[in-house]
Every structure is written in C-alpha cells, then in structure tokens.
Write a protein that holds these residues in place. Structure first.
Motif, mmCIF file in Angstrom:
data_model
loop_
_atom_site.group_PDB
_atom_site.id
_atom_site.type_symbol
_atom_site.label_atom_id
_atom_site.label_comp_id
_atom_site.label_asym_id
_atom_site.label_seq_id
_atom_site.Cartn_x
_atom_site.Cartn_y
_atom_site.Cartn_z
ATOM 1 N N TYR A 1 17.111 14.292 0.677
ATOM 2 C CA TYR A 1 18.167 14.603 1.642
ATOM 3 C C TYR A 1 17.667 14.482 3.082
ATOM 4 O O TYR A 1 18.439 14.705 4.019
ATOM 5 N N HIS A 2 16.398 14.141 3.242
ATOM 6 C CA HIS A 2 15.856 13.916 4.584
ATOM 7 C C HIS A 2 16.414 12.600 5.126
ATOM 8 O O HIS A 2 16.718 11.673 4.362
ATOM 9 N N LYS A 3 16.525 12.513 6.434
ATOM 10 C CA LYS A 3 17.154 11.339 7.054
ATOM 11 C C LYS A 3 16.491 10.029 6.668
ATOM 12 O O LYS A 3 17.152 8.978 6.612
ATOM 13 N N ASP A 4 15.200 10.052 6.358
ATOM 14 C CA ASP A 4 14.502 8.811 6.013
ATOM 15 C C ASP A 4 14.989 8.202 4.705
ATOM 16 O O ASP A 4 14.761 7.016 4.434
ATOM 17 N N LYS B 1 18.288 8.458 3.574
ATOM 18 C CA LYS B 1 19.737 8.221 3.551
ATOM 19 C C LYS B 1 20.078 6.762 3.258
ATOM 20 O O LYS B 1 21.168 6.458 2.761
ATOM 21 N N ASN C 1 27.569 12.812 -1.411
ATOM 22 C CA ASN C 1 27.629 12.123 -0.124
ATOM 23 C C ASN C 1 29.003 11.510 0.142
ATOM 24 O O ASN C 1 29.374 11.289 1.303
#
Length: 445
Positions: free
Chosen positions: A138-141, A143, A275
């Motif tokens: 769920y970390h931006k890296d 997505k 999502n």
C-alpha cells in the motif's frame, strides 16, 4: 550460494509478499525458493537450505520438524501470515505462546502488542517486531502494480460507469455446519485450536453454526442491497479460506437478473478490489484495515445478534450497521458525502500505531536485514539423507509439483478442476505464478 526456502500457504493471500521477500533476499546474494507449505519437508531434503521461513508452527509435528532443522544448523524463522489476531481471546493461542518453538531462531511480529505475548514463550530464542509485510504493497512505490477499474470491470462483466460497493466476506467456519465436520474437528485438534485457554472464547463446536447464520443474514442483506441500490455495482470478494462453491451457487440461483452489476471474485488480490471500490462492507476483518490505508469508507456489518466474531479494534475505524435500515442510511449518506469523520480517522490512526508498528513500506526490508545478519556467517547445514523424501522431491521438482496437484484435486485436475475438498479454488502456487510475480515486481530491481 546459500539457499533459503520460504513457505507459501495460500497463493491469493501470501504470494505477492513472499515474492517481494524473495526479491530482496536475492539482492543480498541468496538463492531463494518459494515452496508450497505442505511440501516443505521434501524440498528441505532436496536443497539442504541455510534457512527456512514458516508461517506458523501450531502442529506439534511441525514443531518437531523445526527442532530437527535447527539441530542440522538450518536456521528457522517464523513469519506469521496473519499477525493481528482479530479476537482478544485468541491472541495467546495465535502467538504460539504454548508451542515448543525451541527450533525457531526468530519469530517476527507485526506489532509490539503481539511481540510482548510471544516473548512469554521461554522456548523461543528471539522476537523481532517488523510491521506488516503485506502492507508494504500500500506504499506509494507499489501503486503502479494496481489494476485499473476499467480492466477489472471488463474482465468481470460489470458496468464501468457505476460506483462499486464491495462485500469482503470471512465466514471461514460456515461450511463446517453442514459438511466436512470430521475435517473441522480433526484439524482443530491437530493445531491445538480446540484447547484455547481463554475462558471467554467461544466453544469451538459452536463456531460453524454461528458463522453459517451470519453468512445467511449477510447474503440475504446483500441481495436486498443489490436490488435497492441499482445505481451501484457490487463485488463479493471472498476470503481465501472460504468455500467458494457456496457463493457460486448463491449467485447462479439468486442473482442472474443482476449479472451486469455483480462480480464474484476470489482470484484477485484484495488491494486491486479495494482500490476500485467506493464503499466496503466487512465483519471485523483485515480487509477493513486495508481499506483504511486507501482512505475508503468502511461499514462494519453485524446482523447476527449472537455474533461471535467481533473485534472492537478491527471495527474501530468503520461505521457500524446492525440492521438493514442503518446500513441503507449509511450507503445513502456516503453516496452524497464519502468523507470520513475525524473521530473515525483518529481511531484508524490509533489502530495503525498499535497494531501495525510502522507503515512505511519497509517491513519486508527489516525482515531481510535481520535474516541476513543471522545467517551471513552461519556454518554449512548438516546433510542428512532420507531416501523416500528425496525421491518424492525429485518427482515434485521434475513435475513442477504435479503429483501434489493430483493428490489435492484428483484426476479431474487434468480437466481444469482446481477445487480442493473444502471448496477453495486454486490455492497452491505454481512455477508460472512465481515467474509472474517476479516479472511484475521487476521494477524494484
């Protein structure tokens, strides 16, 4: 090159995080193999690894296996697939406090709450809090690996222009009320679950009936909701351990007129579904917590007045609905304003701090660094030889685990059947799955 074996219990829950762990260990110079949980003893015989990573060791036979590995100078690590036990009454059991973990080098914990309980097990050498490996995704890296709404709507035949309400089910004990009762009793005894020591814990024989009743109430509510809110798509995302055939029959028998607005999904990863969702329903489930990570409004659904599966922690950041009227009012409200009240946002924040250690995308890295420090200078493991296990390993290796597939699914596997006796579909990893996730996570290297 030193070899590490990682147990993978369920493809549709554990494979991505195991693949990420594999990649980071390989960057440290290790040769890493992902192995079906049931086949570990054969792959240990074939590879004689420096380390093995298990998801749990509740079964006394597996505890003895870990001790045997430790005696051979093979380091054993314990990394739970579920590290935030939902029920307070279940946490001591889930921690492994009452197991013989003398064969384990380190047990990793998702949070300090569980680490304090785990540390009470005097047979264990060390405990390390690392956070939630699965939440790294769920970390931006990460997505960029999420699937697009248009793609999923096309794949499952629902209207791409409508918002989505997702029901994440977790009635894992329901099927044992009407079938597979012998398996339920035998498995509970094997894992020790029939002897949970907390006096407030539900009697194990009452679980299937309660889950069955909750599932019936939920699915009847689901049908009413689909009929009333014709401006929404609906997704049923089943728990990996549920009997999927029940939901297939339900959809086929009762939902055919809504087929362009309903998707029944088991072979997707939960983050892809959440999502693209606008509202999520669940029952004290980790999927609600994952929805919070995405800023999604969640509704805790408690329709069973005798519900046993309740967690104030897991429901703290959600709206609460105890009947259809309340749930419908919440859907209408969230349709007009999907913002999360500050009181719920604060409770979500408190949950993350208490139960998730650090949500920084680095939980898996912390595991890797600890393992690397532990086995970097480790002596070569002792080789023992079990001819039978080695022959089985050769058959498994050459056939890409085909003989295990035949044992689980029967001859009908060759006709495309991938349902086991508990109604779980496509549970076990394959070489193709491993290659798929290695490629999908290739951007990390």
């Amino acid at each position: 090159m030193k070899t590490i074996l990682i147990c993978v219990d369920h493809k549709w829950r554990d494979l991505p995080s195991s693949s990420y762990l594999k990649i980071l260990l390989e960057k440290k110079g290790y040769d890493v193999k992902l192995v079906r949980e049931q086949l570990m003893k054969y792959y240990v015989e074939g590879y004689n690894p420096y380390a093995v990573i298990f998801g749990h060791l509740y079964d006394p036979k597996r505890q003895n296996f870990a001790i045997n590995l430790s005696n051979r100078n093979i380091k054993v690590f314990l990394l739970p697939t579920e590290g935030i036990p939902t029920l307070k009454t279940y946490r001591e059991f889930a921690s492994g406090r009452f197991n013989n973990l003398s064969g384990v080098e380190t047990q990793f914990c998702w949070n300090d709450e569980m680490a304090h309980i785990v540390a009470k097990n005097e047979t264990l050498k060390s405990v390390e809090t690392v956070g939630v490996p699965r939440f790294d995704f769920y970390h931006k890296d990460f997505k960029k690996i999420f699937k697009e709404k248009s793609h999923l709507c096309l794949q499952y035949g629902i209207k791409p222009n409508l918002p989505i309400i997702t029901f994440a089910t977790n009635f894992t004990q329901a099927q044992f009320h009407t079938k597979n009762k012998d398996f339920f009793i035998k498995d509970s005894k094997k894992l020790g679950y029939d002897s949970v020591k907390d006096k407030d814990h539900i009697n194990i024989s009452d679980m299937p009936k309660s889950d069955f009743e909750s599932r019936e109430l939920t699915m009847n509510f689901f049908l009413d909701t689909v009929e009333y809110f014709d401006n929404y798509n609906f997704i049923i995302k089943t728990h990996p351990s549920e009997d999927f055939t029940f939901y297939q029959n339900f959809i086929n028998e009762k939902c055919s007129r809504f087929k362009d607005r309903i998707a029944l999904i088991n072979k997707e990863y939960i983050w892809d579904i959440l999502n693209i969702s606008n509202i999520q329903f669940s029952r004290s489930c980790t999927t609600a917590v994952e929805s919070w990570l995405l800023g999604l409004p969640t509704i805790e659904l408690r329709l069973n007045k005798n519900e046993w599966y309740i967690s104030e922690d897991f429901s703290s950041g959600s709206f609460l609905a105890i009947n259809k009227s309340k749930a419908f009012k919440l859907i209408k409200k969230l349709s007009n304003d999907s913002s999360i009240p500050n009181i719920l946002l604060n409770k979500r924040k408190l949950f993350f701090e208490k139960w998730c250690y650090k949500i920084d995308g680095s939980s898996t890295e912390r595991i890797v660094n600890h393992i690397d420090l532990t086995i970097r200078e480790n002596k070569k493991p002792k080789r023992t030889f079990n001819l039978f296990n080695y022959i089985i390993f050769l058959f498994l290796f050459i056939s890409n685990d085909l003989i295990h597939d035949i044992r689980v699914y029967g001859i009908s596997y060759f006709l495309g059947n991938k349902y086991d006796k508990l109604g779980r579909e496509d549970k076990y990893i394959t070489k193709k799955d491993i290659q798929f996730w290695s490629k999908k996570l290739d951007f990390l290297t």
